[in-house]
Design a protein around this motif. Sequence first.
Motif, PDB file in Angstrom:
ATOM      1  N   VAL A  83       0.849  -1.202   0.000  1.00 17.31           N
ATOM      2  CA  VAL A  83       0.000   0.000   0.000  1.00 17.31           C
ATOM      3  C   VAL A  83       0.883   1.249   0.000  1.00 17.31           C
ATOM      4  O   VAL A  83       0.627   2.204  -0.742  1.00 17.31           O
ATOM      5  CB  VAL A  83      -0.973   0.013   1.210  1.00 17.31           C
ATOM      6  CG1 VAL A  83      -1.727   1.327   1.294  1.00 17.31           C
ATOM      7  CG2 VAL A  83      -1.940  -1.155   1.111  1.00 17.31           C
ATOM      8  N   GLY A  84       1.940   1.244   0.815  1.00 18.98           N
ATOM      9  CA  GLY A  84       2.879   2.372   0.839  1.00 18.98           C
ATOM     10  C   GLY A  84       3.536   2.592  -0.509  1.00 18.98           C
ATOM     11  O   GLY A  84       3.705   3.735  -0.960  1.00 18.98           O
ATOM     12  N   LEU A  87       0.993   4.171  -2.814  1.00 22.79           N
ATOM     13  CA  LEU A  87       0.876   5.600  -2.455  1.00 22.79           C
ATOM     14  C   LEU A  87       2.075   6.386  -2.986  1.00 22.79           C
ATOM     15  O   LEU A  87       1.920   7.467  -3.563  1.00 22.79           O
ATOM     16  CB  LEU A  87       0.810   5.775  -0.936  1.00 22.79           C
ATOM     17  CG  LEU A  87      -0.499   5.479  -0.242  1.00 22.79           C
ATOM     18  CD1 LEU A  87      -0.305   5.489   1.278  1.00 22.79           C
ATOM     19  CD2 LEU A  87      -1.553   6.494  -0.640  1.00 22.79           C
ATOM     20  N   ASN A  88       3.269   5.849  -2.782  1.00 21.07           N
ATOM     21  CA  ASN A  88       4.498   6.502  -3.234  1.00 21.07           C
ATOM     22  C   ASN A  88       4.470   6.724  -4.741  1.00 21.07           C
ATOM     23  O   ASN A  88       4.741   7.835  -5.225  1.00 21.07           O
ATOM     24  CB  ASN A  88       5.701   5.649  -2.837  1.00 21.07           C
ATOM     25  CG  ASN A  88       7.020   6.283  -3.219  1.00 21.07           C
ATOM     26  OD1 ASN A  88       7.449   7.265  -2.623  1.00 21.07           O
ATOM     27  ND2 ASN A  88       7.666   5.718  -4.230  1.00 21.07           N
ATOM     28  N   MET A  91       1.765   9.279  -5.823  1.00 24.82           N
ATOM     29  CA  MET A  91       2.184  10.643  -5.447  1.00 24.82           C
ATOM     30  C   MET A  91       3.304  11.139  -6.351  1.00 24.82           C
ATOM     31  O   MET A  91       3.288  12.289  -6.794  1.00 24.82           O
ATOM     32  CB  MET A  91       2.659  10.688  -3.991  1.00 24.82           C
ATOM     33  CG  MET A  91       1.623  10.390  -2.980  1.00 24.82           C
ATOM     34  SD  MET A  91       0.392  11.684  -2.922  1.00 24.82           S
ATOM     35  CE  MET A  91      -0.942  10.783  -2.219  1.00 24.82           C
ATOM     36  N   ALA A 110       5.851  12.848  -1.158  1.00 25.88           N
ATOM     37  CA  ALA A 110       5.393  11.455  -1.098  1.00 25.88           C
ATOM     38  C   ALA A 110       5.894  10.776   0.179  1.00 25.88           C
ATOM     39  O   ALA A 110       5.151  10.017   0.810  1.00 25.88           O
ATOM     40  CB  ALA A 110       5.883  10.688  -2.328  1.00 25.88           C
ATOM     41  N   ILE A 113       3.744  11.671   3.259  1.00 24.56           N
ATOM     42  CA  ILE A 113       2.455  10.975   3.247  1.00 24.56           C
ATOM     43  C   ILE A 113       2.624   9.493   3.585  1.00 24.56           C
ATOM     44  O   ILE A 113       1.898   8.940   4.408  1.00 24.56           O
ATOM     45  CB  ILE A 113       1.753  11.170   1.886  1.00 24.56           C
ATOM     46  CG1 ILE A 113       1.366  12.649   1.731  1.00 24.56           C
ATOM     47  CG2 ILE A 113       0.545  10.258   1.739  1.00 24.56           C
ATOM     48  CD1 ILE A 113       1.021  13.065   0.331  1.00 24.56           C
ATOM     49  N   VAL A 114       3.617   8.856   2.988  1.00 21.94           N
ATOM     50  CA  VAL A 114       3.853   7.437   3.233  1.00 21.94           C
ATOM     51  C   VAL A 114       4.337   7.208   4.671  1.00 21.94           C
ATOM     52  O   VAL A 114       3.982   6.209   5.300  1.00 21.94           O
ATOM     53  CB  VAL A 114       4.831   6.843   2.196  1.00 21.94           C
ATOM     54  CG1 VAL A 114       5.217   5.416   2.550  1.00 21.94           C
ATOM     55  CG2 VAL A 114       4.214   6.890   0.804  1.00 21.94           C
ATOM     56  N   TRP A 117       1.312   7.038   6.855  1.00 21.62           N
ATOM     57  CA  TRP A 117       0.679   5.740   6.621  1.00 21.62           C
ATOM     58  C   TRP A 117       1.440   4.632   7.356  1.00 21.62           C
ATOM     59  O   TRP A 117       0.855   3.791   8.030  1.00 21.62           O
ATOM     60  CB  TRP A 117       0.607   5.429   5.125  1.00 21.62           C
ATOM     61  CG  TRP A 117       0.393   3.971   4.845  1.00 21.62           C
ATOM     62  CD1 TRP A 117       1.313   3.079   4.389  1.00 21.62           C
ATOM     63  CD2 TRP A 117      -0.808   3.214   5.055  1.00 21.62           C
ATOM     64  NE1 TRP A 117       0.760   1.821   4.295  1.00 21.62           N
ATOM     65  CE2 TRP A 117      -0.539   1.879   4.696  1.00 21.62           C
ATOM     66  CE3 TRP A 117      -2.082   3.532   5.504  1.00 21.62           C
ATOM     67  CZ2 TRP A 117      -1.491   0.876   4.773  1.00 21.62           C
ATOM     68  CZ3 TRP A 117      -3.034   2.525   5.586  1.00 21.62           C
ATOM     69  CH2 TRP A 117      -2.731   1.214   5.219  1.00 21.62           C
TER      70      TRP A 117
END
Length: 128
Positions: A83-84, A87-88, A91, A110, A113-114, A117
């Motif tokens: 998931v990370g 997301l990375n 972003m 990024a 945000i990660v 998370w």
Amino acid sequence: MKKLINQFIKFGFVGVAAAIIDFGLLTILTEVFDIYYLISAAISFIVSTIFNYVASMTFVFESKYGKEQRHKEAMIFLALSVVGLILNQVMMWFFVDITNIYYIFAKVLATIIVMIWNFVSRKIWLEK
């Protein structure tokens, strides 16, 4: 509360080391080896995540799984890391290709945000 603050500080130190690995490898792969930035970002993320797992579970989080169930912990960590990674990558793509931000600055955004998370998800699913 003191334990949580201490844990977050340790998490920060591990995160800084992982970020150095992530940013360093991203830059080397992109600038020196001329690899497309999204591929470099994925490779550097994966390498830094492996480091982060070992360091986090050694120095930051107390596992809720016994030694006989470390494979379960690793699988949960892997799922959270996927998931990370998603997301990375999203972003990075958004900030570089859509908003035209330089890839290193996009990586900073990024990473923030990660990182959020990672801390929250590991607290919920991996810690005792």
